[in-house]
Each structure stands twice: as structure tokens, then as C-alpha cells.
Design an enzyme around this catalytic site. Structure first.
Site, short mmCIF file in Angstrom:
data_model
loop_
_atom_site.label_atom_id
_atom_site.label_comp_id
_atom_site.label_asym_id
_atom_site.label_seq_id
_atom_site.Cartn_x
_atom_site.Cartn_y
_atom_site.Cartn_z
N LYS A 77 0.85 -1.20 0.00
CA LYS A 77 0.00 0.00 0.00
C LYS A 77 0.89 1.25 0.00
O LYS A 77 1.91 1.28 0.70
CB LYS A 77 -0.90 -0.03 1.23
CG LYS A 77 -1.93 1.08 1.33
CD LYS A 77 -2.78 0.90 2.59
CE LYS A 77 -3.89 1.92 2.72
NZ LYS A 77 -4.69 1.72 3.96
N SER A 152 -9.60 1.63 3.08
CA SER A 152 -8.77 2.43 2.22
C SER A 152 -7.72 1.64 1.42
O SER A 152 -7.17 2.17 0.46
CB SER A 152 -8.05 3.50 3.04
OG SER A 152 -7.17 2.90 3.96
N SER A 176 -9.66 -0.78 7.27
CA SER A 176 -9.15 -0.56 5.92
C SER A 176 -8.47 -1.75 5.26
O SER A 176 -8.12 -1.70 4.10
CB SER A 176 -8.16 0.62 5.91
OG SER A 176 -8.87 1.83 5.93
#
Lengths: 491, 96
Positions: A77, A152, A176
């Protein structure tokens, strides 16, 4: 296109030289290059870094180094630092940030023989539940490109679900990792607070943030998690609680006490997801588990508590982003104050701005007691609920999300509706306990097959138990092995 | 309680310039969210200690020893504007 083999098989193939050390990495980079764009999932490919880490791999293997992830490609990420690659956090303000160091989790992956192949898309500064808040482009769900992959960590979930990589790292503050894992039909772990070092994870809500793992199965996620877990002197909140050896296999469930919070059967939750939960309970019962219904009385306050604590911490953490320590020089303002005001206005998107303002409000003089202080007290009550539950049961089981993946644009006009996507996940972050979302088959909606995710929550340091129960539950839904149609049709 | 003036003052505290045209919209959005989180006001939290850390144990100490830090040049190379090993920023102190 087929899924990558399970991680242990990939590692065995590389270690025994049945395939070249770069075999899976090269294939992953090819897939990411070809399909990453369609999914809006990739912010950068890290080819140079991958080559640099691959170069010594043969010699390391020949030297007899123990490399539990030898030759395994992993996506990261883009709010986790990877030396020499851009780490944008999905934000304009960090668009050109190239950290001169690796996050501890990344360093440990590379030390274990893994190879970083991509940085993945996310909601700006990890604030969002759909990856539509990325400053660059929204990510898509490989099961239905008109839908969100969750957020997210949507980019990481999307590339794992589409079999572009076998595993990825994400981060959690309120769900997330688990929510996108559920929306895309893969496994996603939020570890116990302090289990994985946060060094090199760009801070959002420091008392909640944890780096989490995505993989196709609980067993694969367990293997990755075991590598990144453990005390790190560079993160004082990381724990020296011993890391148990990885036990990536299913277990005998006889006598296992499984708690079903009644909140998981709330009528606000999609009836098809509730039905899958009930069917899973029956399978567990048949396997000898003891099922107990219970309640987490303060669970309904998790979202309001979370949006005070997380935004307050965010307003403080994000104060460091001034556009003057990295990035592109802005036209000079008349004084430092005006430079701050302008750089930050231009650098932050709408949702990040909203949350910084909300957090600043909650911490401001005259409101602190009514908001931040009160929320921290409610957080105590919520943590007590979990402690009380784990005196009665070994794990909790419930849905990960109230609905399957929603469509792009469906929740963007009302921030509060988006916040409620985390209604079943934020509690574990507030209480600091580990939780694992696992795939439990699919439902059909609007002509699309959409994955269902179920969530196992345990007491602190129970990650191995969650992985093993998760592996058992995965086996109840063999159709969960299916790849998204998007992938099946590709070369 | 959240009105346009409060948005302006909070935005100033947060050091973010908000275009005047955006202020009414933000006031409405934030008021909506605050109204939602206000449900916590109904809870009795008397005598409940605030939870600041979920894994609070003993404080973490370490020896006060010199350890390697990031190479200065690698960090300074990220600076948008620099003067040697200093960040170049607008004037902080006003004219006397």
C-alpha cells in the site's frame, strides 16, 4: 489467467530450483503491467527495486539462508515506505515523496526473500472506505468494475483478488484491510495493536494504526504475517510479546467456543450475508464448536467514537505535512503562515481536509472534554465489552461488512454514509484486538457475483487461532476459490 | 453549534486555507457529522478512565546512545527549496 499457487508451494519451487528465483516476480510484474491500470489499483511498479532485491537471491539461497518467502512477489500500500520508490499516500502533498528508508515490515519481507513489485492505490492518507478518495484515480473491484474494492487499502485488495500478486500489505485504522478483503473475496488481517511495527507507515491515527496482510487464503496470510510480526526498537508501541511459530493450517474445532455478537444479525445487515453467517454457525456446530450468542453493548458507539479519536489523532499527525520538507517548490508567499495555509490547502483533498477540521474541532479548547475526552472514555467501555466477551468465548464471528461491494459514486455525496461502511470493523481497532476477514462464498447482485466476507475477532495475540479457524471456515465454501470473471477471461 | 465562523477558526488552527465559497458547505457537512457523534453524550461515562493506549504496559526505555540516523543528503535531497543543509522558507520573523 490462473491464481498463483499457494505461497508455500511458490517458496518450495524457488528453493528447490524447480523455477528460477525471478519466476513468480516476473509473472507478477507482467500481470500488474497488463491489468493494474484497468483496475486503477497500482500507483507505481517498483521494477528497479525488485531487480535490486532479486539480484542477491540466488546467492542467498545457495548460502543456505532461511528464506520463508523466497521469490514471492508482494505489493505494498502506498502509505508504507519502500526505499527509493514513491510513497504518495494517495495525496498530492506527497506526490513526489521518495522515502530514503524501508518500513520495518518491508525490510522484514525483503530479508525473508520476498520481492516488492508494486505500490498500490488507496484513499488519500488511508481516509475512506472505497478508494475513491485517492488524489489520482479510483480503484475498481475485479468482481465488478463498476463497484468499489472497498478501502482504504482498495488497491492492495484488488491486485490480490485479481491474482496479479499472491499477497499484499495494507494498513488499518478502522477496517481498511478487512473491509476491502470482504469486498474482494480474499483474506485480510488486522493484527493486535503493537504486533507489527508501524515504523515507516505514514501515521493517520497512531493509537489505532496497524499494518495488515492480504492474501488469497488465511494460510497464506498467516505465513506473511509471521514474517512481519514482532518487536521493533524503532516503534516504541510495538510489543515484545513472543511471536508464535506460524501454524498455517486448519484445526480441530471440537470444543472451540465461538461467540456470535447479536449485532452481527442486525436487520440493517444484508439478509444474504446474515444467512451465510447462520449457515457458517451451523457448520461450526456440526464440527463440534460451541456456539454462544452474546452482545457487545457498546458496539453501536464504535463509529462515533472512532470518528472522534481517529480524526483527532489525524489532525495532529498530519500537521507535519507542510509542503516544505518534500515535494515541489510552491510559489513563495509573503510569510511562513501563508505558505502553510496555501501548501496544505493545495496538497490535501476534500475528505482529508474534512477530517483534519473535524479532529481539530474535537481537540480545540472548549470542545476537548465533550468530544475527545468523552470518546476515549467510551473507548474504555468498548474495550471492556471485548474483554468480557473473551472471558466467555475463544473467538467472535460475524459479518465483516453490512453490504457487499457498493457502486462507484454511491456513497460519495454523504461522508457519513461512507463512514458507516466501517460499522462492524472499527470496534476491533478501538479495542486493539486482532480480527481476520475471510471469504465465505458469493452472492449475486445485478448480474454480478459479489464476495461475502465473515470476520473472526479474538483476544490480543490470538492471530494464529484466527488463521486456523479462518482456514476451516474457508473450506466450508469451496466456491470461494473462484477467481473474478475479469481474471478468468484474461491471458 | 458548528457554524461558518467556527469552520473559519478551526481551519485557521489547522493551517488550511479554505476558499470562502467552500465554507458554507463544510459547515453543513461537519455539523451533520458532529450531530451524529453527539450520540455519545447520552452515555454515562462518569468514573470511566479514558483509554489512550490499548497495550499500555510499562514505559519503554532505551539507552541514551548515539545510533545511525538517515543520511543528511538523502533527506535534504527531498527538499523543494534548500540552502545547503537548511530548508528555505519564507521569512518567519517580521521586520523590527
Amino acid at each position: 489467467m490462473n491464481a498463483f499457487p499457494p505461497v508455500p508451494e511458490m517458496v518450495a519451487a524457488v528453493r528447490s530450483k524447480r523455477v528460477a528465483p525471478d519466476h513468480f516476480v516476473t509473472e507478477s510484474l507482467r500481470r500488474l503491467e497488463q491489468h493494474g491500470g484497468t483496475l486503477g489499483a497500482v500507483l507505481s511498479l517498483t521494477k528497479e527495486r525488485a531487480q535490486a532485491d532479486l539480484a542477491p537471491l540466488s546467492a542467498r539461497l545457495a548460502g543456505g539462508e532461511d528464506l520463508p518467502l523466497a521469490g514471492v512477489p508482494i505489493a505494498i500500500k502506498d502509505n508504507i515506505c519502500v526505499r527509493g520508490t514513491t510513497t504518495t499516500c494517495g495525496s498530492r502533498i506527497l506526490e513526489s515523496y521518495r522515502p530514503p528508508y524501508d518500513a520495518t515490515a518491508v525490510e522484514r519481507l525483503v530479508r525473508a526473500g520476498a520481492v516488492i513489485v508494486a505500490k498500490t492505490n488507496l484513499d488519500e492518507f488511508a481516509m475512506g472506505s472505497s478508494t475513491e478518495n485517492s488524489a489520482f484515480f479510483p480503484a475498481k473491484n475485479p468482481w465488478d468494475l463498476a463497484r468499489v474494492p472497498g478501502g482504504s487499502s482498495g488497491g492492495s485488495a484488488s491486485v490480490v483478488a485479481a491474482a496479479l500478486v499472491p499477497a499484499a500489505l495494507g494498513s488499518e485504522t478502522g477496517g481498511s484491510v478487512r473491509q476491502p478483503a470482504a469486498f474482494t473475496g480474499i483474506a485480510g488481517l488486522k493484527p493486535t495493536y503493537g504486533r507489527v511495527s508501524r515504523y515507516g507507515l505514514v501515521a493517520f491515527g497512531s493509537s489505532l494504526d496497524q499494518i495488515g496482510t492480504f492474501a488469497r487464503t488465511a494460510a497464506d496470510a498467516a505465513l506473511i504475517h509471521a514474517v512481519i510480526a514482532g518487536r521493533d526498537p524503532r516503534d516504541a508501541t510495538s510489543s515484545d510479546h513472543p511471536v508464535e511459530p506460524n501454524q498455517a493450517r486448519s484445526m480441530d474445532l471440537k470444543g472451540l467456543r465461538v461467540g456470535i455478537p447479536k449485532e452481527g444479525h442486525d436487520s440493517a445487515i444484508d439478509a444474504r450475508i446474515r444467512a451465510r453467517l447462520s449457515a457458517t454457525q451451523e457448520r461450526l456446530l456440526a464440527a463440534g464448536a460451541v456456539i454462544r450468542e452474546l452482545s457487545l453493548p457498546h458496539a453501536k458507539y464504535a463509529i462515533p467514537t472512532y470518528y472522534i479519536v481517529a480524526t483527532a489523532e489525524a489532525s495532529s499527525n498530519l500537521a507535519r505535512h507542510d509542503g516544505m520538507h518534500c515535494g515541489v517548490a510552491a510559489p513563495p508567499e509573503k510569510d511562513l503562515l501563508h505558505q502553510y495555509l496555501r501548501n496544505r490547502a493545495q496538497g490535501f483533498g476534500a475528505e482529508v481536509t474534512r477530517r483534519i477540521l473535524l479532529g481539530t474541532f474535537c481537540l480545540s479548547s472548549g470542545y476537548y472534554d465533550a468530544y475527545y475526552e468523552r470518546a476515549m472514555r467510551v473507548r474504555s467501555l468498548l474495550a471492556r465489552d471485548y474483554r468480557a466477551a473473551f472471558e466467555q468465548v475463544d473467538v467472535l464471528l460475524g459479518p465483516t461488512t453490512p453490504t457487499p461491494a457498493f457502486k462507484h459514486g454511491e456513497k460519495t455525496s454523504d461522508p457519513l454514509q461512507m463512514y458507516l461502511a466501517d460499522v462492524l470493523t472499527a470496534g476491533a481497532n478501538l479495542a486493539g484486538v486482532p480480527a481476520l476477514s475471510i471469504r465465505a462464498g458469493h452472492l449475486t447482485e445485478g448480474g454480478s457475483e459479489l464476495p461475502i466476507g465473515l470476520q473472526l475477532t479474538g483476544p490480543a495475540w490470538s492471530e494464529n487461532l484466527l488463521f486456523r479457524v479462518g482456514a476451516a471456515i474457508e473450506s466450508y465454501w469451496p466456491e470461494a476459490d473462484r477467481l473474478p470473471p475479469f481474471v478468468r477471461s484474461q491471458a | 453549534m458548528i457554524d461558518e465562523n467556527l469552520v473559519r477558526s478551526v481551519a485557521h488552527l489547522a493551517r488550511i486555507a479554505i476558499p470562502e465559497a467552500r465554507v458554507p458547505g463544510l459547515a453543513k457537512e461537519l455539523a451533520h457529522i458532529v450531530e451524529y457523534v453527539d450520540q455519545l453524550a447520552a452515555l454515562d461515562v462518569q468514573g470511566v478512565a479514558p483509554l489512550t493506549h490499548t497495550n499500555a504496559g510499562a514505559n519503554v526505555y532505551r539507552e541514551d546512545e548515539v545510533a545511525p540516523s538517515l543520511p543528511v543528503e538523502a533527506v535534504m535531497a527531498l527538499a523543494p527549496a534548500r540552502s545547503g543543509n537548511f530548508y528555505r522558507v519564507p521569512k518567519v520573523i517580521g521586520d523590527a
